[in-house]
Design a protein around this motif. Structure first.
Motif, PDB file in Angstrom:
ATOM      1  N   LYS A 113       0.850  -1.180   0.000  1.00  0.00           N
ATOM      2  CA  LYS A 113       0.000   0.000   0.000  1.00  0.00           C
ATOM      3  C   LYS A 113       0.888   1.233   0.000  1.00  0.00           C
ATOM      4  O   LYS A 113       1.760   1.373   0.854  1.00  0.00           O
ATOM      5  CB  LYS A 113      -0.921   0.013   1.223  1.00  0.00           C
ATOM      6  CG  LYS A 113      -2.108  -0.926   1.114  1.00  0.00           C
ATOM      7  CD  LYS A 113      -3.070  -0.711   2.270  1.00  0.00           C
ATOM      8  CE  LYS A 113      -4.257  -1.674   2.185  1.00  0.00           C
ATOM      9  NZ  LYS A 113      -5.133  -1.360   1.042  1.00  0.00           N
ATOM     10  N   ASN A 160      -3.636  10.532   3.145  1.00  0.00           N
ATOM     11  CA  ASN A 160      -4.045   9.173   3.514  1.00  0.00           C
ATOM     12  C   ASN A 160      -4.867   8.464   2.440  1.00  0.00           C
ATOM     13  O   ASN A 160      -5.647   7.561   2.743  1.00  0.00           O
ATOM     14  CB  ASN A 160      -4.798   9.159   4.848  1.00  0.00           C
ATOM     15  CG  ASN A 160      -3.845   9.194   6.028  1.00  0.00           C
ATOM     16  OD1 ASN A 160      -2.732   8.660   5.962  1.00  0.00           O
ATOM     17  ND2 ASN A 160      -4.258   9.843   7.114  1.00  0.00           N
ATOM     18  N   GLU A 211      -3.689 -11.051  16.045  1.00  0.00           N
ATOM     19  CA  GLU A 211      -4.795 -10.767  15.137  1.00  0.00           C
ATOM     20  C   GLU A 211      -4.489  -9.579  14.231  1.00  0.00           C
ATOM     21  O   GLU A 211      -4.999  -9.484  13.111  1.00  0.00           O
ATOM     22  CB  GLU A 211      -6.083 -10.508  15.926  1.00  0.00           C
ATOM     23  CG  GLU A 211      -6.055  -9.318  16.877  1.00  0.00           C
ATOM     24  CD  GLU A 211      -5.553  -9.663  18.263  1.00  0.00           C
ATOM     25  OE1 GLU A 211      -5.809  -8.872  19.197  1.00  0.00           O
ATOM     26  OE2 GLU A 211      -4.913 -10.734  18.412  1.00  0.00           O
ATOM     27  N   LYS A 212      -3.648  -8.656  14.693  1.00  0.00           N
ATOM     28  CA  LYS A 212      -3.247  -7.537  13.847  1.00  0.00           C
ATOM     29  C   LYS A 212      -2.109  -7.933  12.901  1.00  0.00           C
ATOM     30  O   LYS A 212      -1.979  -7.388  11.806  1.00  0.00           O
ATOM     31  CB  LYS A 212      -2.833  -6.343  14.706  1.00  0.00           C
ATOM     32  CG  LYS A 212      -4.015  -5.703  15.436  1.00  0.00           C
ATOM     33  CD  LYS A 212      -3.614  -4.430  16.132  1.00  0.00           C
ATOM     34  CE  LYS A 212      -4.820  -3.769  16.785  1.00  0.00           C
ATOM     35  NZ  LYS A 212      -5.804  -3.288  15.796  1.00  0.00           N
ATOM     36  N   TYR A 236      -2.987  -8.960   9.291  1.00  0.00           N
ATOM     37  CA  TYR A 236      -3.119  -7.925   8.264  1.00  0.00           C
ATOM     38  C   TYR A 236      -1.821  -7.765   7.478  1.00  0.00           C
ATOM     39  O   TYR A 236      -1.826  -7.531   6.262  1.00  0.00           O
ATOM     40  CB  TYR A 236      -3.511  -6.606   8.931  1.00  0.00           C
ATOM     41  CG  TYR A 236      -3.522  -5.409   8.003  1.00  0.00           C
ATOM     42  CD1 TYR A 236      -4.576  -5.200   7.112  1.00  0.00           C
ATOM     43  CD2 TYR A 236      -2.485  -4.475   8.029  1.00  0.00           C
ATOM     44  CE1 TYR A 236      -4.588  -4.091   6.263  1.00  0.00           C
ATOM     45  CE2 TYR A 236      -2.486  -3.373   7.197  1.00  0.00           C
ATOM     46  CZ  TYR A 236      -3.542  -3.183   6.314  1.00  0.00           C
ATOM     47  OH  TYR A 236      -3.553  -2.095   5.481  1.00  0.00           O
ATOM     48  N   TYR A 237      -0.691  -7.901   8.176  1.00  0.00           N
ATOM     49  CA  TYR A 237       0.615  -7.705   7.546  1.00  0.00           C
ATOM     50  C   TYR A 237       1.255  -9.018   7.078  1.00  0.00           C
ATOM     51  O   TYR A 237       2.454  -9.055   6.805  1.00  0.00           O
ATOM     52  CB  TYR A 237       1.566  -7.012   8.527  1.00  0.00           C
ATOM     53  CG  TYR A 237       1.232  -5.562   8.786  1.00  0.00           C
ATOM     54  CD1 TYR A 237       1.445  -4.599   7.804  1.00  0.00           C
ATOM     55  CD2 TYR A 237       0.697  -5.146   9.998  1.00  0.00           C
ATOM     56  CE1 TYR A 237       1.154  -3.261   8.033  1.00  0.00           C
ATOM     57  CE2 TYR A 237       0.392  -3.818  10.247  1.00  0.00           C
ATOM     58  CZ  TYR A 237       0.628  -2.876   9.255  1.00  0.00           C
ATOM     59  OH  TYR A 237       0.325  -1.558   9.484  1.00  0.00           O
ATOM     60  N   GLU A 285       3.622  -1.523   3.888  1.00  0.00           N
ATOM     61  CA  GLU A 285       3.066  -0.185   3.691  1.00  0.00           C
ATOM     62  C   GLU A 285       4.180   0.840   3.579  1.00  0.00           C
ATOM     63  O   GLU A 285       5.209   0.743   4.261  1.00  0.00           O
ATOM     64  CB  GLU A 285       2.161   0.194   4.864  1.00  0.00           C
ATOM     65  CG  GLU A 285       0.885  -0.615   4.957  1.00  0.00           C
ATOM     66  CD  GLU A 285       0.034  -0.192   6.137  1.00  0.00           C
ATOM     67  OE1 GLU A 285      -1.206  -0.200   5.998  1.00  0.00           O
ATOM     68  OE2 GLU A 285       0.594   0.130   7.212  1.00  0.00           O
ATOM     69  N   ALA A 300       0.014   4.863  11.163  1.00  0.00           N
ATOM     70  CA  ALA A 300      -0.326   3.435  11.152  1.00  0.00           C
ATOM     71  C   ALA A 300      -0.932   2.973  12.476  1.00  0.00           C
ATOM     72  O   ALA A 300      -1.083   1.766  12.695  1.00  0.00           O
ATOM     73  CB  ALA A 300       0.928   2.611  10.859  1.00  0.00           C
ATOM     74  N   LYS A 301      -1.322   3.904  13.335  1.00  0.00           N
ATOM     75  CA  LYS A 301      -1.640   3.563  14.730  1.00  0.00           C
ATOM     76  C   LYS A 301      -2.777   2.556  14.876  1.00  0.00           C
ATOM     77  O   LYS A 301      -2.720   1.676  15.746  1.00  0.00           O
ATOM     78  CB  LYS A 301      -1.960   4.832  15.520  1.00  0.00           C
ATOM     79  CG  LYS A 301      -3.194   5.595  15.036  1.00  0.00           C
ATOM     80  CD  LYS A 301      -3.383   6.854  15.868  1.00  0.00           C
ATOM     81  CE  LYS A 301      -4.588   7.655  15.390  1.00  0.00           C
ATOM     82  NZ  LYS A 301      -4.781   8.884  16.192  1.00  0.00           N
ATOM     83  N   ASP A 302      -3.805   2.647  14.038  1.00  0.00           N
ATOM     84  CA  ASP A 302      -4.926   1.715  14.183  1.00  0.00           C
ATOM     85  C   ASP A 302      -4.514   0.278  13.882  1.00  0.00           C
ATOM     86  O   ASP A 302      -5.081  -0.664  14.440  1.00  0.00           O
ATOM     87  CB  ASP A 302      -6.075   2.119  13.254  1.00  0.00           C
ATOM     88  CG  ASP A 302      -6.716   3.435  13.684  1.00  0.00           C
ATOM     89  OD1 ASP A 302      -6.582   3.792  14.874  1.00  0.00           O
ATOM     90  OD2 ASP A 302      -7.327   4.096  12.827  1.00  0.00           O
ATOM     91  N   LYS A 303      -3.531   0.122  13.020  1.00  0.00           N
ATOM     92  CA  LYS A 303      -3.114  -1.237  12.606  1.00  0.00           C
ATOM     93  C   LYS A 303      -2.034  -1.818  13.506  1.00  0.00           C
ATOM     94  O   LYS A 303      -1.787  -3.022  13.472  1.00  0.00           O
ATOM     95  CB  LYS A 303      -2.628  -1.201  11.147  1.00  0.00           C
ATOM     96  CG  LYS A 303      -3.766  -1.002  10.156  1.00  0.00           C
ATOM     97  CD  LYS A 303      -3.269  -0.529   8.799  1.00  0.00           C
ATOM     98  CE  LYS A 303      -2.935   0.940   8.819  1.00  0.00           C
ATOM     99  NZ  LYS A 303      -2.678   1.499   7.467  1.00  0.00           N
ATOM    100  N   ILE A 304      -1.375  -0.971  14.316  1.00  0.00           N
ATOM    101  CA  ILE A 304      -0.339  -1.482  15.225  1.00  0.00           C
ATOM    102  C   ILE A 304      -0.721  -1.229  16.685  1.00  0.00           C
ATOM    103  O   ILE A 304       0.115  -1.365  17.580  1.00  0.00           O
ATOM    104  CB  ILE A 304       1.036  -0.850  14.915  1.00  0.00           C
ATOM    105  CG1 ILE A 304       0.999   0.661  15.109  1.00  0.00           C
ATOM    106  CG2 ILE A 304       1.478  -1.197  13.496  1.00  0.00           C
ATOM    107  CD1 ILE A 304       2.368   1.327  14.952  1.00  0.00           C
TER     108      ILE A 304
END
Length: 464
Positions: A118, A124, A239-240, A243-244, A249, A295-299
């Motif tokens: 991404k 964003n 669980e996060k 995503y990676y 990214e 990237a805070k929501d994903k980490i």
């Protein structure tokens, strides 16, 4: 006759013009035909008696490991000196697919096979990249401490001597056959404290000791502009991490870096979050915080397990060769603009330099000279200089402002751009283009830049 100025060259052919006209007293000119000629250098370096050529590599990263393996296989008595055998360099850790095959990288040391990326703009807007990849294609993600150790171990298996030591200085010889004397602190067998002072005599030296190269200083290689790379390894909830699993990214914007990009790259059980800058080194921690915030929501819920920082060269050094000493990898300045890629080019330059030494020494039987090592530089520049120049231009055009970065991300949505980019990156060759698509790309690029400039002007009005 006018004299012909011959340029200094090694292994090149100097040819005279095919024909010249000489006018005499006759009415008709006499045509003189000149035969083309080629100068072939003979082997003037002396044969070595009772021993093989001795070469030291300073630095045990990809450049040093690849050079050591090639030298050892080629009959050279090889010494590799590295202080931190467990070094974890702050590096995104991306390697192209061609490196896996070219350097026989085992799949079990590749943490992740990234097939999706991404690219995220200053506003964003996220563009998915990777739609043109074939089923077997991917970008490998490695940890430097794992890759570097593997390459060094393989060099050792082929006969290289690995020395846990800190290179201090080098005494240069007074003639073309006397040895270089290396001074270093040995930590072999030690668990800490002050190392034991040692010396080593060798016939040639390869400087693979990174951006702060002491070998480069020893040969007055000159300075270069450098970036500071800052990276945090963050352990995030399982669980996060899903995503990676196969996704990386890249974030662009003045908030994450005024002249580079921020990244989130997946590793075995964590992610590497980092950024870099050349122009605002003092603000690197502020840029790193901004990258984490983007990237805070994903980490979210992640724990920082390691913090790393290191200089990254921005262009080749003014001098990369002196006598029987050559620079490779970061020590030579082989990191690309725009992408910041350096692992493949480090390993490749180390191997190419070692191959030139093996060839010039006839598998360790003869002394080498500067001309032998210069063949490596000539081959390197011919093969890769266009790549560096193109990426330099791209960085200057698209990283100069937020509107330009928005245009860059917009371009990345084009499938033709993705195909050309990935083909060139994965295989380190200039992908042949389609003339019609190239024309469309040029028009779209101009359109994106025009829109970017219009946005920039409007932003400047608002700021007045």
């Amino acid at each position: 006759m006018n004299s012909i100025a011959l340029k200094s060259f090694v292994g090149l052919r100097q040819t005279s013009p095919d024909k010249k006209l000489l006018f005499t007293g006759q009415t008709k000119p006499i045509t003189l035909h000149h035969r083309k000629f080629k100068i072939i250098a003979g082997k003037f370096s002396p044969q070595l008696s009772g021993r093989n050529l001795r070469v030291a590599i300073i630095g045990g990263g990809p450049a040093g490991g690849a050079a050591a393996e090639t030298l050892a296989k080629g009959g050279i008595e090889t010494f590799l000196i590295e202080r931190k055998l467990d070094n974890c360099k702050p590096c995104g850790g991306a390697i192209p697919l061609c490196m896996v095959g070219e350097f026989d990288i085992p799949l079990d040391i590749i943490d992740r096979r990234v097939t999706k990326m991404k690219m995220i703009s200053p506003s964003n807007v996220a563009v998915d990249i990777g739609r043109t990849l074939k089923p077997h294609e991917y970008i490998g993600m490695v940890r430097r401490e794992v890759l570097d150790a593997y390459l060094r171990d393989r060099a050792k298996e082929n006969g290289a001597n690995i020395i846990n030591g800190l290179f201090l200085k080098m005494d240069s010889p007074k003639d073309n056959v006397s040895p270089y004397v290396l001074h270093y602190s040995s930590y072999d067998g030690k668990t800490g404290g002050v190392g034991e002072k040692q010396t080593l005599e060798v016939d040639a030296v390869i400087g693979a000791d990174g951006a702060n190269s002491r070998v480069a200083k020893s040969i007055n290689a000159g300075d270069y502009e450098y970036a500071i790379a800052f990276q945090e390894r963050i352990k995030i909830p399982d669980e996060k991490m899903v995503y990676y699993e196969d996704l990386a990214e890249m974030y662009v914007g003045d908030d994450v870096s005024p002249d580079f990009y921020g990244w989130v790259f997946p590793k075995c059980d964590h992610v590497a979050v980092g950024t870099g800058t050349v122009t605002h080194k003092g603000d690197i921690k502020k840029f790193q915080l901004a990258t984490r915030n983007r990237a805070k929501d994903k980490i979210l819920g992640g724990k920082i397990i390691r913090v790393e920082a290191h200089p990254i060269p921005e262009h080749p050094r003014p001098r990369r060769l002196s006598g029987r000493v050559a620079l490779v990898g970061d020590a030579a300045g082989y990191v690309t603009k725009c992408s910041g890629e350096g692992i493949y080019f480090a390993a490749k330059s180390g191997r190419m330099c070692a191959e030139a030494i093996v060839e010039g020494s006839e598998n360790g039987k003869r002394m080498v000279n500067e001309g032998d090592l210069r063949k490596y530089l000539e081959k390197w520049d011919k093969t890769y200089w266009p790549t560096y120049k193109v990426l330099d231009v791209l960085q200057k055009v698209f990283y100069r402002s937020n509107p330009a970065r928005e245009a860059f991300v917009e371009m990345c949505a084009d499938e033709y751009v993705q195909k050309m980019t990935f083909d060139s990156y994965l295989y380190k060759t200039v992908a042949p283009g389609n003339p019609l698509e190239d024309l469309k790309l040029a028009i779209n690029t101009i359109g994106s830049l025009v829109r970017a400039n219009a946005i920039r002007r409007e932003m400047e009005k608002l700021n007045v």
